[in-house]
Design a protein around this motif. Structure first.
Motif, PDB file in Angstrom:
ATOM      1  N   LEU A  83       0.833  -1.205   0.000  1.00  0.00           N
ATOM      2  CA  LEU A  83       0.000   0.000   0.000  1.00  0.00           C
ATOM      3  C   LEU A  83       0.867   1.254   0.000  1.00  0.00           C
ATOM      4  O   LEU A  83       0.580   2.222  -0.711  1.00  0.00           O
ATOM      5  N   THR A  84       1.925   1.240   0.809  1.00  0.00           N
ATOM      6  CA  THR A  84       2.809   2.401   0.907  1.00  0.00           C
ATOM      7  C   THR A  84       3.434   2.740  -0.441  1.00  0.00           C
ATOM      8  O   THR A  84       3.642   3.914  -0.769  1.00  0.00           O
ATOM      9  N   MET A  85       3.710   1.729  -1.243  1.00  0.00           N
ATOM     10  CA  MET A  85       4.289   1.955  -2.567  1.00  0.00           C
ATOM     11  C   MET A  85       3.366   2.776  -3.468  1.00  0.00           C
ATOM     12  O   MET A  85       3.826   3.473  -4.364  1.00  0.00           O
ATOM     13  N   TYR A  86       2.058   2.685  -3.212  1.00  0.00           N
ATOM     14  CA  TYR A  86       1.090   3.372  -4.066  1.00  0.00           C
ATOM     15  C   TYR A  86       0.701   4.757  -3.545  1.00  0.00           C
ATOM     16  O   TYR A  86      -0.062   5.462  -4.213  1.00  0.00           O
ATOM     17  N   VAL A  87       1.192   5.127  -2.374  1.00  0.00           N
ATOM     18  CA  VAL A  87       0.814   6.428  -1.807  1.00  0.00           C
ATOM     19  C   VAL A  87       1.288   7.575  -2.690  1.00  0.00           C
ATOM     20  O   VAL A  87       0.566   8.546  -2.948  1.00  0.00           O
ATOM     21  N   LEU A  88       2.538   7.498  -3.158  1.00  0.00           N
ATOM     22  CA  LEU A  88       3.136   8.516  -4.023  1.00  0.00           C
ATOM     23  C   LEU A  88       2.938   9.909  -3.420  1.00  0.00           C
ATOM     24  O   LEU A  88       3.428  10.177  -2.344  1.00  0.00           O
ATOM     25  N   ARG A  89       2.213  10.808  -4.094  1.00  0.00           N
ATOM     26  CA  ARG A  89       2.064  12.174  -3.593  1.00  0.00           C
ATOM     27  C   ARG A  89       0.831  12.370  -2.718  1.00  0.00           C
ATOM     28  O   ARG A  89       0.570  13.493  -2.280  1.00  0.00           O
ATOM     29  N   SER A  90       0.074  11.322  -2.498  1.00  0.00           N
ATOM     30  CA  SER A  90      -1.107  11.450  -1.645  1.00  0.00           C
ATOM     31  C   SER A  90      -0.697  11.741  -0.203  1.00  0.00           C
ATOM     32  O   SER A  90       0.335  11.244   0.273  1.00  0.00           O
ATOM     33  N   LYS A  91      -1.477  12.537   0.471  1.00  0.00           N
ATOM     34  CA  LYS A  91      -1.237  12.818   1.886  1.00  0.00           C
ATOM     35  C   LYS A  91      -1.888  11.725   2.704  1.00  0.00           C
ATOM     36  O   LYS A  91      -3.000  11.867   3.222  1.00  0.00           O
TER      37      LYS A  91
END
Length: 272
Positions: A83-91
């Motif tokens: 999941l963390t890999m997909y966070v990218l620029r999301s807060k």
């Protein structure tokens, strides 16, 4: 089911997701409509590969300030990392919160009265109630999950259960089998699209929410009848037959299994 069953659910982990973009981030990843989930409510939810195969199924609770995912501890670290890999620029921030809460399952004919006596009310299905930091979530079918701050857990155990009520993790899984709730573990990851595990039938999939990984394949299976050639059924196995999730059983695949009188009860994905 006995009249009272109180089980330690520490074989499940808790993943917390916080941040201004937490709702929109999770909404774009999971099978259910996260953005419409109000604080104090819960939903069954799943996460798929781009091929529409389930990586995890879990209970998702929205509190006033974050989301909590409860899922098997054996797959939780890998799910959190992915999941963390997909966070990218999301807060959005993803943290393992398992050490903060004891996880307790309460079920049986007396479960509702037990919950009401300690929380002051019995929440409706997939709603929660909070008192002194302890959260109680109603799953339906006289089943509840309590998330209790770690320091308060010993006292809560004494309040909720007598020695006769203490139950094993296997007994709790038996109640999940009776309720038809599929639990994806390491051995069954990427084995099923949600409909194979009847996840659409327990409210774990939204077909109107928009895109998420694997959404096109899941939608195609729903509307065109493509790919749903297997469905999950409730079955029994005789004594002496040792089964584990992921194993073959009568031409199908075991999803979950628990000891029962005279053998075992299980959920298995079988050819339609």
């Amino acid at each position: 089911m006995r009249s009272e069953l109180v089980a330690d659910l520490s074989h499940n982990a808790l993943i917390g997701v916080t941040g201004d973009d937490a709702a929109s981030f999770l909404h774009g990843q999971f099978t259910n409509d996260v953005e419409s989930l109000a604080p104090g409510r819960a939903q069954w939810n799943g996460w798929c590969t781009p091929k529409g195969r389930l990586l995890a199924t879990f209970l998702l609770l929205r509190t006033r300030d974050r989301f909590l995912l409860m899922l098997p501890a054996e797959i939780a670290p890998a799910i959190a990392r992915r999941l963390t890999m997909y966070v990218l620029r999301s807060k959005a921030k993803i943290v393992d919160e398992s050490e903060l809460y004891a996880r307790i399952g309460i079920a049986g004919d007396n479960a509702s009265s037990s919950i009401a006596s300690h929380w002051g009310t019995t929440p409706a299905k997939l709603e929660s109630v909070e008192k002194d930091g302890a959260i109680c979530i109603a799953l339906g079918d006289e089943r509840f999950i309590a998330l209790v701050p770690a320091k308060a857990a010993p006292a809560m155990w004494d309040l909720l259960s007598s020695a006769e009520a203490r139950a094993s993790a296997e007994e709790w899984e038996w109640t999940s089998i009776q309720a038809g709730i599929p639990t994806i573990v390491a051995a069954t990851q990427e084995a099923f699209v949600p409909q194979m595990a009847n996840f659409d039938l327990v409210g774990g999939v939204s077909f109107t929410k928009g895109c998420y990984p694997g959404q096109e394949i899941v939608a195609r299976a729903q509307y065109r009848g493509q790919g749903v050639k297997r469905r999950m059924v409730h079955a029994r196995a005789p004594a002496g037959v040792a089964l584990q999730p992921g194993q073959e059983f009568n031409g199908g695949t075991v999803v979950d299994v628990a000891p029962a009188e005279g053998g075992a009860e299980l959920l298995a994905v079988m050819p339609v």
